[in-house]
Every structure is written in structure tokens, then in C-alpha cells.
Design an enzyme around this catalytic site. Structure first.
Site, PDB file in Angstrom:
ATOM      1  CB  CYS A 114      -1.004  -0.143   1.186  1.00 33.71           C
ATOM      2  SG  CYS A 114      -2.121  -1.520   0.903  1.00 33.71           S
ATOM      3  CG  HIS A 253      -3.253   3.320   2.551  1.00 31.69           C
ATOM      4  ND1 HIS A 253      -3.795   3.192   1.385  1.00 31.69           N
ATOM      5  CD2 HIS A 253      -3.307   2.257   3.312  1.00 31.69           C
ATOM      6  CE1 HIS A 253      -4.086   2.087   1.173  1.00 31.69           C
ATOM      7  NE2 HIS A 253      -3.698   1.277   2.414  1.00 31.69           N
ATOM      8  CG  ASN A 283      -6.722  -0.497   1.270  1.00 28.89           C
ATOM      9  OD1 ASN A 283      -6.178  -0.212   0.376  1.00 28.89           O
ATOM     10  ND2 ASN A 283      -6.425  -1.132   2.185  1.00 28.89           N
TER      11      ASN A 283
HETATM   12  O1  UT7 Z   1      -3.813  -1.313   3.471  1.00 25.51           O
HETATM   13  C1  UT7 Z   1      -3.671  -1.756   4.638  1.00 25.51           C
HETATM   14  C2  UT7 Z   1      -4.083  -3.120   5.007  1.00 25.51           C
HETATM   15  N1  UT7 Z   1      -5.173  -3.315   5.802  1.00 25.51           N
HETATM   16  C3  UT7 Z   1      -5.816  -2.363   6.779  1.00 25.51           C
HETATM   17  O2  UT7 Z   1      -5.593  -1.531   7.142  1.00 25.51           O
HETATM   18  C4  UT7 Z   1      -6.917  -3.482   7.512  1.00 25.51           C
HETATM   19  C5  UT7 Z   1      -6.982  -3.054   8.992  1.00 25.51           C
HETATM   20  N2  UT7 Z   1      -7.793  -3.781   9.860  1.00 25.51           N
HETATM   21  C6  UT7 Z   1      -9.110  -3.262   9.805  1.00 25.51           C
HETATM   22  O3  UT7 Z   1      -9.574  -2.441   9.307  1.00 25.51           O
HETATM   23  C7  UT7 Z   1     -10.184  -4.075  10.710  1.00 25.51           C
HETATM   24  O4  UT7 Z   1      -9.411  -4.901  11.395  1.00 25.51           O
HETATM   25  C8  UT7 Z   1     -11.147  -4.854   9.678  1.00 25.51           C
HETATM   26  C9  UT7 Z   1     -12.155  -4.040   9.259  1.00 25.51           C
HETATM   27  C10 UT7 Z   1     -10.556  -5.836   8.863  1.00 25.51           C
HETATM   28  C11 UT7 Z   1     -12.038  -5.889  10.702  1.00 25.51           C
HETATM   29  O5  UT7 Z   1     -12.619  -4.925  11.977  1.00 25.51           O
HETATM   30  P1  UT7 Z   1     -12.549  -5.158  13.331  1.00 25.51           P
HETATM   31  O6  UT7 Z   1     -13.335  -4.245  14.103  1.00 25.51           O
HETATM   32  O7  UT7 Z   1     -11.068  -5.305  13.699  1.00 25.51           O
HETATM   33  O8  UT7 Z   1     -13.139  -6.754  13.534  1.00 25.51           O
HETATM   34  P2  UT7 Z   1     -12.674  -8.057  13.879  1.00 25.51           P
HETATM   35  O9  UT7 Z   1     -11.623  -8.589  12.876  1.00 25.51           O
HETATM   36  O10 UT7 Z   1     -12.249  -7.867  15.393  1.00 25.51           O
HETATM   37  O11 UT7 Z   1     -13.932  -8.926  13.958  1.00 25.51           O
HETATM   38  C12 UT7 Z   1     -15.040  -8.726  14.641  1.00 25.51           C
HETATM   39  C13 UT7 Z   1     -16.083  -9.562  14.519  1.00 25.51           C
HETATM   40  C14 UT7 Z   1     -15.766 -10.936  14.237  1.00 25.51           C
HETATM   41  O12 UT7 Z   1     -16.729 -11.726  14.712  1.00 25.51           O
HETATM   42  P3  UT7 Z   1     -16.867 -12.596  16.105  1.00 25.51           P
HETATM   43  O13 UT7 Z   1     -15.463 -13.395  16.088  1.00 25.51           O
HETATM   44  O14 UT7 Z   1     -16.684 -11.580  16.927  1.00 25.51           O
HETATM   45  O15 UT7 Z   1     -18.058 -13.456  16.053  1.00 25.51           O
HETATM   46  C15 UT7 Z   1     -15.689 -10.944  12.800  1.00 25.51           C
HETATM   47  O16 UT7 Z   1     -15.747 -12.753  12.355  1.00 25.51           O
HETATM   48  O17 UT7 Z   1     -16.730  -9.277  13.108  1.00 25.51           O
HETATM   49  C16 UT7 Z   1     -16.575 -10.340  12.311  1.00 25.51           C
HETATM   50  N3  UT7 Z   1     -16.658  -9.594  10.881  1.00 25.51           N
HETATM   51  C17 UT7 Z   1     -17.682  -9.381  10.146  1.00 25.51           C
HETATM   52  N4  UT7 Z   1     -18.771  -9.267  10.461  1.00 25.51           N
HETATM   53  C18 UT7 Z   1     -19.784  -8.983   9.447  1.00 25.51           C
HETATM   54  C19 UT7 Z   1     -15.250  -9.645  10.034  1.00 25.51           C
HETATM   55  N5  UT7 Z   1     -15.671  -9.133   8.873  1.00 25.51           N
HETATM   56  C20 UT7 Z   1     -17.070  -8.830   9.044  1.00 25.51           C
HETATM   57  C21 UT7 Z   1     -17.747  -8.319   7.833  1.00 25.51           C
HETATM   58  N6  UT7 Z   1     -18.946  -8.490   8.233  1.00 25.51           N
HETATM   59  N7  UT7 Z   1     -17.692  -8.277   6.767  1.00 25.51           N
END
Ligand code: UT7
Length: 326
Positions: A114, A253, A283
Site C-alpha cells: 500500500c 492511505h 482501499n
Molecule cells: O492497506 C492496509 C491493510 N489493511 C488494513 O488496514 C486493515 C486493518 N484492519 C481493519 O481495518 C479491521 O481490522 C477490519 C475492518 C478488517 C475488521 O474490523 P475489526 O473491528 O477489527 O473486526 P474483527 O476482525 O475484530 O472482527 C470482529 C467480528 C468477528 O466476529 P466474532 O468473532 O466477534 O463473532 C468477525 O468474524 O466481526 C466479524 N466480521 C464481520 N462481520 C460482518 C469480520 N468481517 C465481517 C464482515 N461482516 N465483513
């Protein structure tokens, strides 16, 4: 001599995919995606007509038109791309041919995930500062949808496709390129994508014919909200400028609106100085910063003389920050 932006251009794929479109085949919702990321929709490339190389060409053409120069004046092209449609030749060579740059134009690509556009920017600036380029093209182009796993709701909803380009002109009155680049290979495992290759008759098992992004989202999130504010603070100390009074806009970014908001909060800078377009584009990796710069120019929100901080982060792990005068 330092490079100054004299032209900007972007190419946005035509197809729009909304959060509701994802909810048709994934266990997700518009509400979750909007709340957790700020994304409402993203553009997904047509994999026949909108490849990273063709999008890079279109963005470059627009940037050259915006700069009002002849393509024969371009003497360096550096393209950042993590999702190329070609292994060889470089995308920069494809752009060179398509825009009609001469054979006196050096061409190569960089891969820094990125933050690739900022890495390409710093590379181009080094050429300009050492007297090896007068007019350079700096491009970021990505087709993330080629590598997204559309069964993984935690990653595929984040990414979009597109390209952005800047023409930099050597300027004797501009201040030197001021930047910090950092990397942590030791933490690279939380964001990876293996290279694909053809199977061969000597090795029947273990080959990869398709690969996709693997991401530990929470780990990447924690890394970003810690390192991005820190590197911006370190940049201001290294080059003795005040974040509150000496920066008009912070061009970050576009990975997650919450990361940008957390950075603004940690730095104590009003959120409205951190422009965002993630809601419409997701992104777009190395294309996100030049796409945002182009949009801001088109909307009249950046003007010559404005002071900007650009900062990016991503796989590697890599992160960096620049202090520039537009
Ligand atoms: O370019 C640079 C690279 N990437 C990034 O900058 C990404 C950085 N990370 C993020 O933006 C966030 O961590 C995410 C958006 C990817 C995820 O958000 P989060 O608040 O950190 O969620 P999480 O991974 O902690 O997941 C929380 C819950 C999980 O369910 P359980 O285990 O609590 O039941 C996930 O399975 O949310 C669930 N979940 C979703 N639910 C609905 C994960 N993705 C989704 C989704 N829809 N798309």
C-alpha cells in the site's frame, strides 16, 4: 532541485460494488461494513479491459494532460503495483509505450504494497535531486480484486481497484524531499499474498495456481493506529515543523476510516484536515493516495503552496510519511 507536482490524474473502474452487493453472497451487512470501515462502495475492475497496466496508462495520460507537457518530456516512469497483470515487462514500460515517451525515459516498477506510491515518490525525488530526471511520472495502480478472497468477509469487503498518477517537475525553488520510511519484515506474517505459478511435471503437488490476500485484520489495525501517528510526529520533529500550524492537509492511505480518525485524534488535529474518499473507493492500495490527490485537485481543495503530509502503511510491514509543498 526537487520534484513538484504539476499534473495529477486517476482512472476509476466503471463497475461499482456496494456493501449490499456483498451481503447477497456473504454473511455481512451494509451496517457492519460502514461502521467498522467507513466504506459504502468500491470500484471493481473489468478483468479484460481494466487491468493494472491499462489503468496506469489512463491515469498517466490524464496526469500528463493536466500538466500540459508533451509525453516526450517525460524522462522517468516509476509505477507502484502489488497486483500486476504482467510480471514482465514492467508496467512502467507499458505506460512508456502507450503515452509515447522516448527511449531516453528510464522505466521500472516498485512493490512496497500500500505505501508503494510514496516509495515510488521518494525514488523519483532521488533521481530529480541528483540531476537525473526533469519530468517524472509517479504512478500507483492496483487491481486488488484479482487477489481478494471473495469468501473471506474480513478482507474482501475492504478493497477496491483503480489508479492514480502524478507528474513531477524538477524545481530549483522547491524545498528538499522530506520523508521517513520504516519497515518491519519481522511483522510481515499478518498481511501476505503468495505468488502464483504454473504447475510443472517435476513437482505434482504443492504448486499454487491461485492465491489471495491473507490478513490478520486486528493486528494490522493495531499496527496502523500505533505507527502512523508516531511516524508523523517523528517527521515533524526531524524536519522542525508544527503539525497544528504548518500542515494544511494530511493525506493518509485510505484503508479504514477508523484508522484515519484514530490518527487525527492521537495527533490532536481536527478530523476535517484528513480528507477521505474511502467511502466511495475502499482501499485501493498504492493507488489510494494519488487517487485522493487527484480528486482534491479536481474539487479545488488543494492549491499550489499548500503544505501536505502524506502517510501510508501496509504489507511488509512498511510505513512512511512525507512533508511536501503542493
Ligand atoms: O492497506 C492496509 C491493510 N489493511 C488494513 O488496514 C486493515 C486493518 N484492519 C481493519 O481495518 C479491521 O481490522 C477490519 C475492518 C478488517 C475488521 O474490523 P475489526 O473491528 O477489527 O473486526 P474483527 O476482525 O475484530 O472482527 C470482529 C467480528 C468477528 O466476529 P466474532 O468473532 O466477534 O463473532 C468477525 O468474524 O466481526 C466479524 N466480521 C464481520 N462481520 C460482518 C469480520 N468481517 C465481517 C464482515 N461482516 N465483513
Amino acid at each position: 532541485m526537487t520534484g513538484r507536482i504539476i499534473g495529477l490524474g486517476s482512472y476509476i473502474p466503471k463497475k461499482v460494488v456496494t456493501n449490499d452487493d456483498f451481503a447477497k453472497f456473504l454473511d455481512t451487512s451494509d451496517e457492519w461494513i460502514t461502521e467498522r470501515t467507513g466504506i459504502k462502495e468500491r470500484h471493481i475492475a473489468d478483468h479484460i479491459t481494466e487491468k493494472p497496466s491499462t489503468m496506469a496508462v489512463e491515469a498517466a495520460k490524464k496526469a500528463i494532460e493536466d500538466a500540459g507537457i508533451d509525453p516526450s518530456q517525460i524522462d522517468l516512469i516509476v509505477t507502484a503495483c502489488t497486483t500486476p497483470d504482467l510480471v514482465i515487462p514492467s508496467m512502467s514500460c507499458v505506460v512508456q509505450e502507450a503515452i509515447g515517451a522516448t527511449e531516453n525515459c528510464g522505466c521500472f516498477d516498485v512493490n512496497s504494497a500500500c505505501p508503494g506510491f510514496v516509495a515510488a515518490w521518494n525514488t523519483v525525488q532521488s533521481f530529480i535531486e541528483t540531476g537525473n530526471s526533469k519530468y517524472a511520472l509517479c504512478i500507483g495502480s492496483e487491481c486488488n480484486s484479482n487477489f481478494a478472497n471473495f469468501q473471506d468477509r474480513g478482507t474482501c469487503i475492504l478493497f477496491g481497484d483503480g489508479a492514480g498518477a502524478a507528474v513531477l517537475k524538477a524545481d530549483g525553488t522547491a524545498k528538499p524531499n522530506q520523508f521517513i520510511m520504516r519497515s518491519s519484515g519481522a511483522r510481515g506474517g499478518c498481511l501476505r499474498c503468495e505468488a502464483a505459478r504454473q504447475p510443472d511435471r517435476w513437482e505434482e503437488e504443492g504448486f499454487k495456481t491461485a492465491t489471495s490476500f491473507y490478513m490478520q485484520g486486528r493486528e494490522v489495525f493495531k499496527f496502523a493506529v500505533t505507527e502512523v501517528p508516531q511516524i508523523i510526529k517523528d517527521l515533524s520533529e526531524k524536519f522542525s515543523f508544527d503539525l497544528e500550524n504548518d500542515v494544511d492537509l494530511f493525506i493518509l492511505h485510505q484503508a479504514n476510516a477508523r484508522i484515519i480518525e484514530a490518527t487525527a485524534k492521537k495527533l490532536g488535529i481536527p478530523r476535517d484536515r484528513f480528507p477521505m474518499n474511502i467511502m466511495n473507493y475502499g482501499n485501493a492500495s498504492s493507488a489510494s493516495i494519488p487517487m485522493l490527490l487527484t480528486q482534491l485537485k479536481q474539487e479545488g481543495k488543494i492549491k499550489p503552496g499548500m503544505k501536505l503530509v502524506m502517510a501510508s502503511f501496509g504489507a511488509g510491514l512498511t510505513w512512511d510519511a512525507n512533508y511536501i509543498v503542493y
